[in-house]
Design an enzyme around this catalytic site. Structure first.
Site, PDB file in Angstrom:
ATOM      1  N   ARG A   1       2.982  -4.821  16.697  1.00 55.41           N
ATOM      2  CA  ARG A   1       1.620  -4.294  16.548  1.00 55.41           C
ATOM      3  C   ARG A   1       0.618  -5.343  17.049  1.00 55.41           C
ATOM      4  O   ARG A   1      -0.450  -5.019  17.556  1.00 55.41           O
ATOM      5  CB  ARG A   1       1.338  -3.935  15.084  1.00 55.41           C
TER       6      ARG A   1
ATOM      7  N   HIS B   1       5.375 -12.830   7.548  1.00 53.56           N
ATOM      8  CA  HIS B   1       5.625 -11.448   7.137  1.00 53.56           C
ATOM      9  C   HIS B   1       6.791 -11.400   6.161  1.00 53.56           C
ATOM     10  O   HIS B   1       7.713 -12.213   6.267  1.00 53.56           O
ATOM     11  CB  HIS B   1       5.931 -10.540   8.345  1.00 53.56           C
TER      12      HIS B   1
ATOM     13  N   ASP C   1      -2.433  -8.419  11.690  1.00 53.60           N
ATOM     14  CA  ASP C   1      -3.802  -8.775  11.317  1.00 53.60           C
ATOM     15  C   ASP C   1      -4.377  -9.927  12.139  1.00 53.60           C
ATOM     16  O   ASP C   1      -5.582 -10.156  12.125  1.00 53.60           O
ATOM     17  CB  ASP C   1      -3.858  -9.117   9.823  1.00 53.60           C
TER      18      ASP C   1
ATOM     19  N   SER D   1       0.835  -1.216   0.000  1.00 59.03           N
ATOM     20  CA  SER D   1       0.000   0.000   0.000  1.00 59.03           C
ATOM     21  C   SER D   1       0.863   1.257   0.000  1.00 59.03           C
ATOM     22  O   SER D   1       0.578   2.225  -0.725  1.00 59.03           O
ATOM     23  CB  SER D   1      -0.960   0.006   1.196  1.00 59.03           C
TER      24      SER D   1
ATOM     25  N   HIS E   1      -2.283  -8.769   2.042  1.00 59.57           N
ATOM     26  CA  HIS E   1      -1.931  -7.507   2.722  1.00 59.57           C
ATOM     27  C   HIS E   1      -3.048  -7.196   3.726  1.00 59.57           C
ATOM     28  O   HIS E   1      -3.346  -8.003   4.585  1.00 59.57           O
ATOM     29  CB  HIS E   1      -1.733  -6.440   1.645  1.00 59.57           C
TER      30      HIS E   1
HETATM   31  N1  HAX Z   1       0.611 -19.680   5.963  1.00 55.50           N
HETATM   32  C1  HAX Z   1       1.024 -20.584   5.059  1.00 55.50           C
HETATM   33  N2  HAX Z   1       2.080 -20.425   4.247  1.00 55.50           N
HETATM   34  C2  HAX Z   1       2.783 -19.293   4.395  1.00 55.50           C
HETATM   35  C3  HAX Z   1       2.443 -18.316   5.346  1.00 55.50           C
HETATM   36  C4  HAX Z   1       1.295 -18.525   6.135  1.00 55.50           C
HETATM   37  N3  HAX Z   1       0.860 -17.624   7.022  1.00 55.50           N
HETATM   38  N4  HAX Z   1       3.327 -17.305   5.255  1.00 55.50           N
HETATM   39  C5  HAX Z   1       4.187 -17.634   4.271  1.00 55.50           C
HETATM   40  N5  HAX Z   1       3.858 -18.840   3.755  1.00 55.50           N
HETATM   41  C6  HAX Z   1       4.461 -19.519   2.601  1.00 55.50           C
HETATM   42  C7  HAX Z   1       4.342 -18.622   1.387  1.00 55.50           C
HETATM   43  O1  HAX Z   1       3.045 -18.736   0.798  1.00 55.50           O
HETATM   44  C8  HAX Z   1       5.453 -19.121   0.516  1.00 55.50           C
HETATM   45  O2  HAX Z   1       4.995 -20.326  -0.077  1.00 55.50           O
HETATM   46  P1  HAX Z   1       5.432 -20.725  -1.597  1.00 55.50           P
HETATM   47  O3  HAX Z   1       6.913 -20.884  -1.531  1.00 55.50           O
HETATM   48  O4  HAX Z   1       4.675 -21.984  -1.838  1.00 55.50           O
HETATM   49  O5  HAX Z   1       5.018 -19.580  -2.447  1.00 55.50           O
HETATM   50  C9  HAX Z   1       6.526 -19.488   1.529  1.00 55.50           C
HETATM   51  O6  HAX Z   1       5.847 -19.641   2.788  1.00 55.50           O
HETATM   52  C10 HAX Z   1       7.583 -18.407   1.679  1.00 55.50           C
HETATM   53  O7  HAX Z   1       6.957 -17.181   1.954  1.00 55.50           O
HETATM   54  P2  HAX Z   1       7.692 -16.054   2.837  1.00 55.50           P
HETATM   55  O8  HAX Z   1       8.941 -15.663   2.127  1.00 55.50           O
HETATM   56  O9  HAX Z   1       7.821 -16.517   4.247  1.00 55.50           O
HETATM   57  O10 HAX Z   1       6.636 -14.892   2.835  1.00 55.50           O
HETATM   58  P3  HAX Z   1       6.390 -13.769   1.732  1.00 55.50           P
HETATM   59  O11 HAX Z   1       7.316 -12.658   1.973  1.00 55.50           O
HETATM   60  O12 HAX Z   1       6.365 -14.353   0.370  1.00 55.50           O
HETATM   61  O13 HAX Z   1       4.877 -13.344   2.060  1.00 55.50           O
HETATM   62  C11 HAX Z   1       3.086 -12.839   3.516  1.00 55.50           C
HETATM   63  C12 HAX Z   1       4.571 -12.653   3.243  1.00 55.50           C
HETATM   64  C13 HAX Z   1       2.661 -11.926   4.663  1.00 55.50           C
HETATM   65  C14 HAX Z   1       2.287 -12.446   2.271  1.00 55.50           C
HETATM   66  C15 HAX Z   1       2.825 -14.326   3.899  1.00 55.50           C
HETATM   67  O14 HAX Z   1       3.465 -14.620   5.111  1.00 55.50           O
HETATM   68  C16 HAX Z   1       1.348 -14.664   3.990  1.00 55.50           C
HETATM   69  O15 HAX Z   1       0.743 -15.020   2.977  1.00 55.50           O
HETATM   70  N6  HAX Z   1       0.725 -14.569   5.219  1.00 55.50           N
HETATM   71  C17 HAX Z   1      -0.684 -14.793   5.386  1.00 55.50           C
HETATM   72  C18 HAX Z   1      -1.467 -13.546   4.945  1.00 55.50           C
HETATM   73  C19 HAX Z   1      -1.250 -12.401   5.907  1.00 55.50           C
HETATM   74  O16 HAX Z   1      -1.320 -12.541   7.119  1.00 55.50           O
HETATM   75  N7  HAX Z   1      -1.013 -11.198   5.353  1.00 55.50           N
HETATM   76  C20 HAX Z   1      -0.860  -9.981   6.144  1.00 55.50           C
HETATM   77  C21 HAX Z   1       0.599  -9.598   6.345  1.00 55.50           C
HETATM   78  C22 HAX Z   1       0.745  -8.327   7.145  1.00 55.50           C
HETATM   79  C23 HAX Z   1       0.315  -7.187   6.307  1.00 55.50           C
HETATM   80  O17 HAX Z   1       0.910  -6.786   5.336  1.00 55.50           O
HETATM   81  N8  HAX Z   1      -0.798  -6.642   6.631  1.00 55.50           N
HETATM   82  O18 HAX Z   1      -1.312  -5.707   5.828  1.00 55.50           O
END
Ligand code: HAX
Length: 434
Positions: free
Chosen positions: A326, A317, A372, A240, A270
């Site tokens: 947070r 994250h 979140d 964002s 996000h």
């Molecule tokens: N559950 C399951 N799998 C997860 C995970 C979770 N909570 N978090 C990461 N992973 C997986 C990823 O999907 C990725 O899988 P692939 O290799 O198969 O693609 C792998 O672990 C490596 O990911 P990462 O490097 O640890 O994490 P990223 O930087 O790619 O993504 C995210 C960060 C926050 C998007 C991710 O942890 C996620 O999807 N979390 C769940 C959604 C969430 O809570 N989002 C809010 C984040 C905070 C925010 O920005 N708020 O606005």
């Protein structure tokens, strides 16, 4: 000129030579190497943005202008008898880096009140949308619809000056912040409370007035203050903040830029994750038909979600490598105000079971909860059970950070953003693949 604007002008004048010197005298100093996995992997970790408004340390979490969350909450002026600070004073801190006095804070509270009138046509636009539209669609549309109010766009039309462009950006940013709580509350009451709109209370600060317009009594005013501050800023690289910055780098005004940034916030990876956490928990409760889950049952739900190819919302994250402060901050609020709440207990149970499971699964780089995971619980407790709305409140908070950032972007004359693309063949050649 307001005290805040005058202070900002002084800070900008002091800061500009630092940026100019870095570019002119040290422009060819190397900052980082970039790996193929970063180029393909969403530019993860590539150091290519500058902001002084917040810094996210992977182990420590966020600092706003050098202050941790507890330090920020302790240092800023608070309304009498309240536990959380004026959001208006926090705006001063993000813009200037200084903690405002009570007098300086109250000046901003008054300034926001003067600017808070939302043009009537914004509500006509919202009413013209299908009622089933997601509240984030409504929020982003309302902001975009207001673009004709932009003082920056007018300034551009009448003859742009790079040195003073920040002034109208600041004006737009302040106008927007003053109006967002009313727009958000309108969307909530219009969509979920049969259009029973509650008019703003001119005697209240931003947090207090939001609670009032939502129709929720104390301590929800403190929840609003806490929520907006906690969600405000998380460096410039999150989707964002980066989107807002990117759009503003084309000299689009704050209305276009913020609306775009909020569209990024609306993604499930996000800001939408907060609604997803509640949706996921409701699903668990439905399956249990009112029975309390044991830790074993909860573990099974988590594994079922992972095995069906979904992520566990609220965990992981892109930058953080520990529990999000947070999350901690909101958890402390829950312990004080809703220790026996059923959903809080479930979220706490998730805290106990999910990290080990994510570690065992071996994919997520950070198994710990993010902001979140906890925020929806508090909103639910105070009666906002329509979880589709949670990201809108995140958006009101996020606006504070991204609007402070784009004001500084214009002050320091940051350039049009334009990274370079490569083809897959070029990457194969760089890798030496024959
Ligand atoms: N559950 C399951 N799998 C997860 C995970 C979770 N909570 N978090 C990461 N992973 C997986 C990823 O999907 C990725 O899988 P692939 O290799 O198969 O693609 C792998 O672990 C490596 O990911 P990462 O490097 O640890 O994490 P990223 O930087 O790619 O993504 C995210 C960060 C926050 C998007 C991710 O942890 C996620 O999807 N979390 C769940 C959604 C969430 O809570 N989002 C809010 C984040 C905070 C925010 O920005 N708020 O606005």
């Amino acid at each position: 000129m307001s005290t805040l604007k005058a202070k900002l002008a002084q800070k900008i004048a002091e800061h500009r030579p630092r940026t100019t010197r870095l570019v002119k005298e040290y422009g060819d100093v190397k900052v980082a190497d970039v790996k193929i996995e970063q180029v393909i992997g969403g530019a993860r970790g590539i150091r290519s943005l500058v902001t002084d408004i917040s810094y996210l340390d992977p182990m420590e979490g966020i600092r706003f202008r050098g202050y941790t969350i507890p330090e920020t909450m302790a240092a800023l002026p608070k309304p009498e008898g309240k536990d959380y600070p004026y959001v208006e004073g926090f705006w001063y801190l993000l813009l200037t880096g200084d903690i405002p006095t009570m007098e300086e804070t109250l000046e901003i509270v008054e300034d926001f009140k003067k600017r808070s009138k939302v043009p009537e046509y914004v509500y006509d636009v919202l009413k013209a949308l299908p009622k089933e539209s997601h509240p984030m669609v409504m929020f982003s549309t309302a902001i975009l619809a207001m673009e004709k109010e932009s003082k920056f766009a007018k300034f551009y039309e009448e003859g742009f000056n790079k040195m003073t462009a920040w002034e109208t950006m600041y004006e737009d940013a302040t106008d927007l912040l003053a109006r967002l709580p009313e727009i958000a509350a309108f969307i909530y009451r219009y969509k979920y409370k049969n259009g029973d709109i509650i008019a703003g209370d001119p005697n209240q600060d931003m947090g207090g007035n939001f609670a009032h317009m939502m129709g929720i009594g104390a301590p929800y005013d403190d929840v609003a203050r806490m929520y907006f501050i906690l969600h405000s800023d998380h460096e410039s690289g999150n989707a964002s903040a980066h989107t807002t910055h990117l759009v503003a780098s084309t000299l689009s005004d704050a209305y276009y830029s913020l609306s775009a940034g909020l569209n990024a916030l609306a993604g499930p990876l996000h800001g939408l994750a907060n609604q997803e956490v509640l949706r996921w928990l409701q699903d668990v409760m439905d399956k249990l038909e009112g029975k309390e889950p044991t830790e074993e049952m909860m573990k099974q739900f988590v594994w079922d979600t992972l095995n069906s190819g979904q992520v566990i919302p609220g965990f992981g994250h892109a930058v953080l490598r520990k529990t999000d402060p947070r999350y901690q901050s909101q958890r402390e609020f829950c312990e004080k105000h809703l220790p026996n709440d059923k959903i809080f207990k479930y979220v706490d149970m998730l805290y106990r079971v999910v990290p080990d499971i994510l570690v065992e699964q071996g994919k997520a780089k950070n198994p710990w909860p993010n902001v979140d995971a906890q925020s929806g619980v508090i909103q639910w407790y105070y009666g906002i059970t329509e979880y589709d709305f949670y990201t809108v409140m995140f958006g009101v908070g996020r606006a504070i950070g991204v609007l402070a950032n784009i004001t500084w972007d214009r002050a320091l004359g940051y350039a049009l953003e334009r990274p370079k693309s490569l083809t897959t063949k070029m990457l194969e050649d760089i890798a030496g693949i024959k």
